[in-house]
Design a protein around this motif. Structure first.
Motif, PDB file in Angstrom:
ATOM      1  N   GLU A  86      69.260 -79.086  -9.912  1.00 10.80           N
ATOM      2  CA  GLU A  86      70.444 -79.840 -10.352  1.00 10.80           C
ATOM      3  C   GLU A  86      71.736 -79.135  -9.980  1.00 10.80           C
ATOM      4  O   GLU A  86      72.640 -79.728  -9.401  1.00 10.80           O
ATOM      5  CB  GLU A  86      70.413 -80.006 -11.881  1.00 10.80           C
ATOM      6  CG  GLU A  86      69.725 -81.257 -12.371  1.00 10.80           C
ATOM      7  CD  GLU A  86      69.701 -81.298 -13.904  1.00 10.80           C
ATOM      8  OE1 GLU A  86      68.877 -82.044 -14.447  1.00 10.80           O
ATOM      9  OE2 GLU A  86      70.488 -80.565 -14.547  1.00 10.80           O
ATOM     10  N   ARG A  87      71.790 -77.855 -10.328  1.00  8.77           N
ATOM     11  CA  ARG A  87      73.016 -77.104 -10.072  1.00  8.77           C
ATOM     12  C   ARG A  87      73.335 -77.029  -8.585  1.00  8.77           C
ATOM     13  O   ARG A  87      74.475 -77.153  -8.165  1.00  8.77           O
ATOM     14  CB  ARG A  87      72.909 -75.710 -10.652  1.00  8.77           C
ATOM     15  CG  ARG A  87      72.898 -75.635 -12.140  1.00  8.77           C
ATOM     16  CD  ARG A  87      74.163 -76.179 -12.750  1.00  8.77           C
ATOM     17  NE  ARG A  87      74.030 -76.247 -14.193  1.00  8.77           N
ATOM     18  CZ  ARG A  87      73.459 -77.255 -14.846  1.00  8.77           C
ATOM     19  NH1 ARG A  87      72.995 -78.304 -14.190  1.00  8.77           N
ATOM     20  NH2 ARG A  87      73.354 -77.245 -16.152  1.00  8.77           N
ATOM     21  N   LEU A 144      76.337 -67.979 -12.280  1.00 10.12           N
ATOM     22  CA  LEU A 144      75.354 -67.010 -11.806  1.00 10.12           C
ATOM     23  C   LEU A 144      74.812 -67.387 -10.435  1.00 10.12           C
ATOM     24  O   LEU A 144      74.549 -66.522  -9.609  1.00 10.12           O
ATOM     25  CB  LEU A 144      74.215 -66.875 -12.824  1.00 10.12           C
ATOM     26  CG  LEU A 144      74.621 -66.234 -14.146  1.00 10.12           C
ATOM     27  CD1 LEU A 144      73.429 -66.111 -15.071  1.00 10.12           C
ATOM     28  CD2 LEU A 144      75.239 -64.863 -13.896  1.00 10.12           C
ATOM     29  N   ILE A 145      74.649 -68.676 -10.219  1.00 12.72           N
ATOM     30  CA  ILE A 145      74.175 -69.116  -8.902  1.00 12.72           C
ATOM     31  C   ILE A 145      75.207 -68.778  -7.826  1.00 12.72           C
ATOM     32  O   ILE A 145      74.874 -68.237  -6.770  1.00 12.72           O
ATOM     33  CB  ILE A 145      73.883 -70.629  -8.905  1.00 12.72           C
ATOM     34  CG1 ILE A 145      72.677 -70.927  -9.788  1.00 12.72           C
ATOM     35  CG2 ILE A 145      73.640 -71.136  -7.485  1.00 12.72           C
ATOM     36  CD1 ILE A 145      72.433 -72.408 -10.026  1.00 12.72           C
ATOM     37  N   ILE A 146      76.454 -69.065  -8.118  1.00 11.96           N
ATOM     38  CA  ILE A 146      77.522 -68.753  -7.164  1.00 11.96           C
ATOM     39  C   ILE A 146      77.538 -67.257  -6.853  1.00 11.96           C
ATOM     40  O   ILE A 146      77.589 -66.844  -5.688  1.00 11.96           O
ATOM     41  CB  ILE A 146      78.898 -69.177  -7.727  1.00 11.96           C
ATOM     42  CG1 ILE A 146      78.989 -70.699  -7.817  1.00 11.96           C
ATOM     43  CG2 ILE A 146      80.026 -68.635  -6.851  1.00 11.96           C
ATOM     44  CD1 ILE A 146      80.261 -71.213  -8.459  1.00 11.96           C
ATOM     45  N   LEU A 195      76.652 -78.262  -6.822  1.00 10.48           N
ATOM     46  CA  LEU A 195      77.467 -77.340  -6.033  1.00 10.48           C
ATOM     47  C   LEU A 195      77.651 -77.857  -4.611  1.00 10.48           C
ATOM     48  O   LEU A 195      78.696 -77.671  -4.000  1.00 10.48           O
ATOM     49  CB  LEU A 195      76.818 -75.953  -6.011  1.00 10.48           C
ATOM     50  CG  LEU A 195      76.940 -75.143  -7.300  1.00 10.48           C
ATOM     51  CD1 LEU A 195      75.959 -73.983  -7.327  1.00 10.48           C
ATOM     52  CD2 LEU A 195      78.362 -74.624  -7.461  1.00 10.48           C
ATOM     53  N   GLU A 196      76.625 -78.507  -4.124  1.00 13.78           N
ATOM     54  CA  GLU A 196      76.736 -79.088  -2.793  1.00 13.78           C
ATOM     55  C   GLU A 196      77.762 -80.230  -2.812  1.00 13.78           C
ATOM     56  O   GLU A 196      78.621 -80.323  -1.934  1.00 13.78           O
ATOM     57  CB  GLU A 196      75.366 -79.614  -2.348  1.00 13.78           C
ATOM     58  CG  GLU A 196      75.220 -79.752  -0.851  1.00 13.78           C
ATOM     59  CD  GLU A 196      73.933 -80.480  -0.502  1.00 13.78           C
ATOM     60  OE1 GLU A 196      73.103 -80.702  -1.410  1.00 13.78           O
ATOM     61  OE2 GLU A 196      73.775 -80.855   0.676  1.00 13.78           O
ATOM     62  N   ASP A 197      77.659 -81.058  -3.834  1.00 15.36           N
ATOM     63  CA  ASP A 197      78.624 -82.153  -3.978  1.00 15.36           C
ATOM     64  C   ASP A 197      80.057 -81.635  -4.074  1.00 15.36           C
ATOM     65  O   ASP A 197      80.990 -82.260  -3.575  1.00 15.36           O
ATOM     66  CB  ASP A 197      78.312 -82.984  -5.237  1.00 15.36           C
ATOM     67  CG  ASP A 197      77.027 -83.785  -5.074  1.00 15.36           C
ATOM     68  OD1 ASP A 197      76.568 -83.941  -3.923  1.00 15.36           O
ATOM     69  OD2 ASP A 197      76.476 -84.233  -6.092  1.00 15.36           O
ATOM     70  N   GLU A 198      80.206 -80.501  -4.737  1.00 17.29           N
ATOM     71  CA  GLU A 198      81.535 -79.914  -4.915  1.00 17.29           C
ATOM     72  C   GLU A 198      82.033 -79.232  -3.643  1.00 17.29           C
ATOM     73  O   GLU A 198      83.169 -78.781  -3.571  1.00 17.29           O
ATOM     74  CB  GLU A 198      81.505 -78.878  -6.045  1.00 17.29           C
ATOM     75  CG  GLU A 198      81.209 -79.439  -7.409  1.00 17.29           C
ATOM     76  CD  GLU A 198      82.377 -80.259  -7.940  1.00 17.29           C
ATOM     77  OE1 GLU A 198      83.520 -79.853  -7.731  1.00 17.29           O
ATOM     78  OE2 GLU A 198      82.119 -81.320  -8.536  1.00 17.29           O
TER      79      GLU A 198
END
Lengths: 119, 119
Positions: free
Chosen positions: A53-54, A21-23, A58-61
């Motif tokens: 957290e998410r 949902l964030i994406i 997502l930033e790490d990814e």
DNA sequence: GTAAACCGTGCAGGTGTCCTGCATGGTATG
DNA sequence: CATACCATGCAGGACACCTGCACGGTTTAC
């Protein structure tokens, strides 16, 4: 395979609550950036902790880009999809097409206005 | 969304242990059928219980077709990918391409001979 | 200096899914 | 009645994940 395979990890990752949902929220706002509080408001029921957290994950990814404007008051933190993030939406769309085609009733989601299915 | 959305459920489903590997094992053997015991041997370490569970689930999802030949002795049970199953491999391939393109080292999996990455 | 607006993080605790391991069962032939 | 094949049931445990709540840090405006 389960632990080391990036393909597996990617899939697994998407199943975490709120990630998709964030994406999609960021995708919807493609072109303009989204602030932390905007996201929190848009995602009904999410707690700041989980959102935080998410977004980190997502930033790490490499899916989300984070920009902090420390000169502003109060601090503006803005999030965008990276190029990789834009492309993963196509992957998600692929999954949706598959579901649309093969799921018996051709209704991918029972929920009204499901953000994923509107995609 | 989390519980009702078919897209979400599909993704979630793929992350169960062995599911991906079973699909790919059947894909590898595309054209000829695979028996329960063949699959068990091919998937090193899987217990019959889990294999059985996954195959049922995959059948329910319409991804796998089960054929029982009761006239044979002992009973031959054979499994094939359905058309839908063949197409979900493309979806998985899409995920792999994404991972290949965007993951820093371009190595989707650290494991030797990862079945997913050989895909 | 104190309140307000924004952006988070830490900890405690509970829940539920998923996996493992082992035992068991059903059927039909030789 | 043993063997080969195809499974299923149950008990137990591990682990990831989510929730809720409280707290903290920063800078401006009053």
């Amino acid at each position: 395979m389960q632990d080391t395979c990036t393909v597996y990890q990617t899939v697994k990752y998407l199943t975490k609550k709120w990630t998709l949902l964030i994406i999609l929220e960021l995708y919807k706002g493609q072109g303009y950036t989204r602030r932390f509080s905007e996201l929190r408001n848009a995602l009904d029921g999410i707690t700041p902790k989980v959102l935080s957290e998410r977004l980190r994950e997502l930033e790490d990814e490499g899916i989300v880009c984070r920009n902090v404007d420390a000169t502003a008051f109060p601090v503006r933190t803005e999030y965008t999809l990276t190029e990789s993030g834009l492309e993963i939406v196509s992957v998600i769309r692929g999954i949706k097409h598959w579901a649309l085609k093969w799921k018996i009733d051709n209704i991918p989601c029972g929920e009204q206005d499901c953000k994923v299915c509107v995609l």
